[in-house]
Write a protein that holds these residues in place. Structure first.
Motif, PDB file in Angstrom:
ATOM      1  N   HIS A 115      28.190  36.408 -39.186  1.00 15.05           N
ATOM      2  CA  HIS A 115      26.847  36.153 -39.694  1.00 15.05           C
ATOM      3  C   HIS A 115      26.159  35.002 -38.974  1.00 15.05           C
ATOM      4  N   SER A 116      26.871  34.386 -38.065  1.00 16.08           N
ATOM      5  CA  SER A 116      26.368  33.168 -37.449  1.00 16.08           C
ATOM      6  C   SER A 116      25.416  33.470 -36.300  1.00 16.08           C
ATOM      7  N   PRO A 117      24.345  32.677 -36.192  1.00 20.51           N
ATOM      8  CA  PRO A 117      23.507  32.789 -35.003  1.00 20.51           C
ATOM      9  C   PRO A 117      24.254  32.211 -33.808  1.00 20.51           C
ATOM     10  N   MET A 118      23.667  32.338 -32.660  1.00 24.29           N
ATOM     11  CA  MET A 118      24.251  31.752 -31.465  1.00 24.29           C
ATOM     12  C   MET A 118      24.347  30.239 -31.670  1.00 24.29           C
ATOM     13  N   LEU A 119      25.312  29.620 -31.018  1.00 30.01           N
ATOM     14  CA  LEU A 119      25.433  28.165 -31.038  1.00 30.01           C
ATOM     15  C   LEU A 119      24.762  27.606 -29.802  1.00 30.01           C
ATOM     16  N   LEU A 120      23.988  26.567 -29.965  1.00 32.75           N
ATOM     17  CA  LEU A 120      23.396  25.862 -28.836  1.00 32.75           C
ATOM     18  C   LEU A 120      24.117  24.534 -28.725  1.00 32.75           C
ATOM     19  N   GLY A 121      25.083  24.475 -27.805  1.00 32.52           N
ATOM     20  CA  GLY A 121      25.881  23.274 -27.614  1.00 32.52           C
ATOM     21  C   GLY A 121      25.140  22.276 -26.748  1.00 32.52           C
ATOM     22  N   LEU A 122      24.672  21.211 -27.362  1.00 33.60           N
ATOM     23  CA  LEU A 122      23.916  20.184 -26.641  1.00 33.60           C
ATOM     24  C   LEU A 122      24.822  19.022 -26.261  1.00 33.60           C
ATOM     25  N   ASP A 123      24.533  18.408 -25.136  1.00 35.99           N
ATOM     26  CA  ASP A 123      25.271  17.232 -24.684  1.00 35.99           C
ATOM     27  C   ASP A 123      24.625  16.007 -25.326  1.00 35.99           C
ATOM     28  N   TRP A 124      25.323  15.384 -26.254  1.00 35.01           N
ATOM     29  CA  TRP A 124      24.775  14.254 -27.007  1.00 35.01           C
ATOM     30  C   TRP A 124      25.060  12.921 -26.331  1.00 35.01           C
ATOM     31  N   THR A 125      25.590  12.960 -25.100  1.00 37.22           N
ATOM     32  CA  THR A 125      25.873  11.715 -24.383  1.00 37.22           C
ATOM     33  C   THR A 125      24.687  11.256 -23.550  1.00 37.22           C
ATOM     34  N   GLY A 126      23.737  12.133 -23.317  1.00 37.19           N
ATOM     35  CA  GLY A 126      22.581  11.784 -22.502  1.00 37.19           C
ATOM     36  C   GLY A 126      22.739  12.148 -21.039  1.00 37.19           C
ATOM     37  N   ALA A 127      23.854  12.807 -20.678  1.00 40.48           N
ATOM     38  CA  ALA A 127      24.071  13.206 -19.286  1.00 40.48           C
ATOM     39  C   ALA A 127      23.001  14.202 -18.834  1.00 40.48           C
ATOM     40  N   GLN A 128      22.556  15.035 -19.753  1.00 38.25           N
ATOM     41  CA  GLN A 128      21.461  15.966 -19.475  1.00 38.25           C
ATOM     42  C   GLN A 128      20.301  15.541 -20.355  1.00 38.25           C
ATOM     43  N   ASN A 129      19.088  15.463 -19.773  1.00 38.36           N
ATOM     44  CA  ASN A 129      17.994  14.919 -20.570  1.00 38.36           C
ATOM     45  C   ASN A 129      16.888  15.909 -20.903  1.00 38.36           C
ATOM     46  N   GLU A 130      16.962  17.135 -20.375  1.00 38.60           N
ATOM     47  CA  GLU A 130      15.908  18.092 -20.694  1.00 38.60           C
ATOM     48  C   GLU A 130      16.405  19.518 -20.490  1.00 38.60           C
ATOM     49  N   LEU A 131      15.998  20.413 -21.404  1.00 34.84           N
ATOM     50  CA  LEU A 131      16.299  21.839 -21.306  1.00 34.84           C
ATOM     51  C   LEU A 131      15.033  22.630 -21.607  1.00 34.84           C
ATOM     52  N   LEU A 132      14.780  23.646 -20.824  1.00 37.16           N
ATOM     53  CA  LEU A 132      13.656  24.546 -21.059  1.00 37.16           C
ATOM     54  C   LEU A 132      14.201  25.819 -21.687  1.00 37.16           C
ATOM     55  N   VAL A 133      13.571  26.278 -22.776  1.00 34.47           N
ATOM     56  CA  VAL A 133      14.019  27.456 -23.513  1.00 34.47           C
ATOM     57  C   VAL A 133      12.957  28.534 -23.421  1.00 34.47           C
ATOM     58  N   GLY A 134      13.381  29.763 -23.130  1.00 28.68           N
ATOM     59  CA  GLY A 134      12.454  30.879 -23.080  1.00 28.68           C
ATOM     60  C   GLY A 134      13.089  32.120 -22.499  1.00 28.68           C
ATOM     61  N   ARG A 135      12.257  33.131 -22.222  1.00 26.44           N
ATOM     62  CA  ARG A 135      12.734  34.397 -21.660  1.00 26.44           C
ATOM     63  C   ARG A 135      12.833  34.376 -20.139  1.00 26.44           C
ATOM     64  N   HIS A 136      12.080  33.513 -19.485  1.00 21.96           N
ATOM     65  CA  HIS A 136      11.999  33.519 -18.023  1.00 21.96           C
ATOM     66  C   HIS A 136      13.340  33.138 -17.387  1.00 21.96           C
ATOM     67  N   ALA A 137      13.621  33.714 -16.243  1.00 14.92           N
ATOM     68  CA  ALA A 137      14.884  33.467 -15.542  1.00 14.92           C
ATOM     69  C   ALA A 137      15.066  32.001 -15.156  1.00 14.92           C
ATOM     70  N   SER A 138      13.993  31.253 -15.019  1.00 15.11           N
ATOM     71  CA  SER A 138      14.102  29.842 -14.630  1.00 15.11           C
ATOM     72  C   SER A 138      14.445  28.916 -15.799  1.00 15.11           C
ATOM     73  N   CYS A 139      14.485  29.439 -17.013  1.00 14.37           N
ATOM     74  CA  CYS A 139      14.783  28.609 -18.186  1.00 14.37           C
ATOM     75  C   CYS A 139      16.260  28.229 -18.218  1.00 14.37           C
ATOM     76  N   ASP A 140      16.538  27.034 -18.720  1.00 12.69           N
ATOM     77  CA  ASP A 140      17.917  26.571 -18.861  1.00 12.69           C
ATOM     78  C   ASP A 140      18.651  27.331 -19.961  1.00 12.69           C
ATOM     79  N   VAL A 141      17.949  27.618 -21.051  1.00 17.07           N
ATOM     80  CA  VAL A 141      18.479  28.415 -22.152  1.00 17.07           C
ATOM     81  C   VAL A 141      17.625  29.663 -22.218  1.00 17.07           C
ATOM     82  N   ARG A 142      18.233  30.787 -21.834  1.00 19.26           N
ATOM     83  CA  ARG A 142      17.473  32.034 -21.729  1.00 19.26           C
ATOM     84  C   ARG A 142      17.770  32.930 -22.921  1.00 19.26           C
TER      85      ARG A 142
END
Length: 165
Positions: free
Chosen positions: A79-106
């Motif tokens: 029943h669970s949705p997908m998990l979005l595992g975020l890096d909480w250390t700050g090593a990564q500072n931005e993610l783009l979400v969407g349908r486009h192939a250039s998005c970090d989270v597609r």
């Protein structure tokens, strides 16, 4: 509120128990751990959804089976949705979400805009910002333009739901 990474740790526990039971080979365990920890977006059903432990006359088998069932229900694999595992250390500072192939989270749903939202790590927290998407962004069921995220939050991009980990 779940501590960050707790859902992934639960899934890893299920995988380790299944490996100990002989349900997974070392190669399969390695591949599934790569799926679990190597990506931002995780589908729990692809990681542990097919694991079933048979009941045995031995007590430790019964305990292991009970543990796996409890973990799967706790995680909510079916029943669970997908998990979005975020890096909480700050090593990564931005993610783009969407349908486009250039998005970090597609995301593949046609209700999700090509460039739907941006996630920004600022002051030890992740912030979601809707990018004027047609169908909106919601956190825990409430529409948002910009909102601070916490582990365990339900984040909806149109009709695509992900749980923050």
């Amino acid at each position: 509120m779940d501590p960050s990474g707790e859902s992934r740790q639960r899934l890893a526990t299920v995988l380790n128990a299944a490996y100990a039971e002989g349900l997974l080979s070392a190669d399969t365990l390695s591949q599934r751990l790569d799926l679990l920890f190597g990506r931002s977006l995780i589908d729990p059903s692809r990681v542990v959804g097919d694991l079933t432990v048979r009941v045995s006359g031995r007590r430790w088998h019964a305990r292991l089976r009970t543990t796996i069932i409890w973990l799967r229900e706790t995680i909510g694999v079916r029943h669970s949705p997908m998990l979005l595992g975020l890096d909480w250390t700050g090593a990564q500072n931005e993610l783009l979400v969407g349908r486009h192939a250039s998005c970090d989270v597609r995301l593949r749903s046609p209700t999700v805009s090509r460039r739907h939202a941006r996630l920004v790590f600022r002051d030890a927290a992740w912030i979601v910002q809707d990018l004027e998407s047609k169908n909106g962004t919601a956190v825990n069921g409430r529409p948002v333009g910009r909102c601070r995220l916490a582990p365990g939050d339900d984040l909806a991009f149109a009709d695509e739901h992900v749980r923050i980990d």
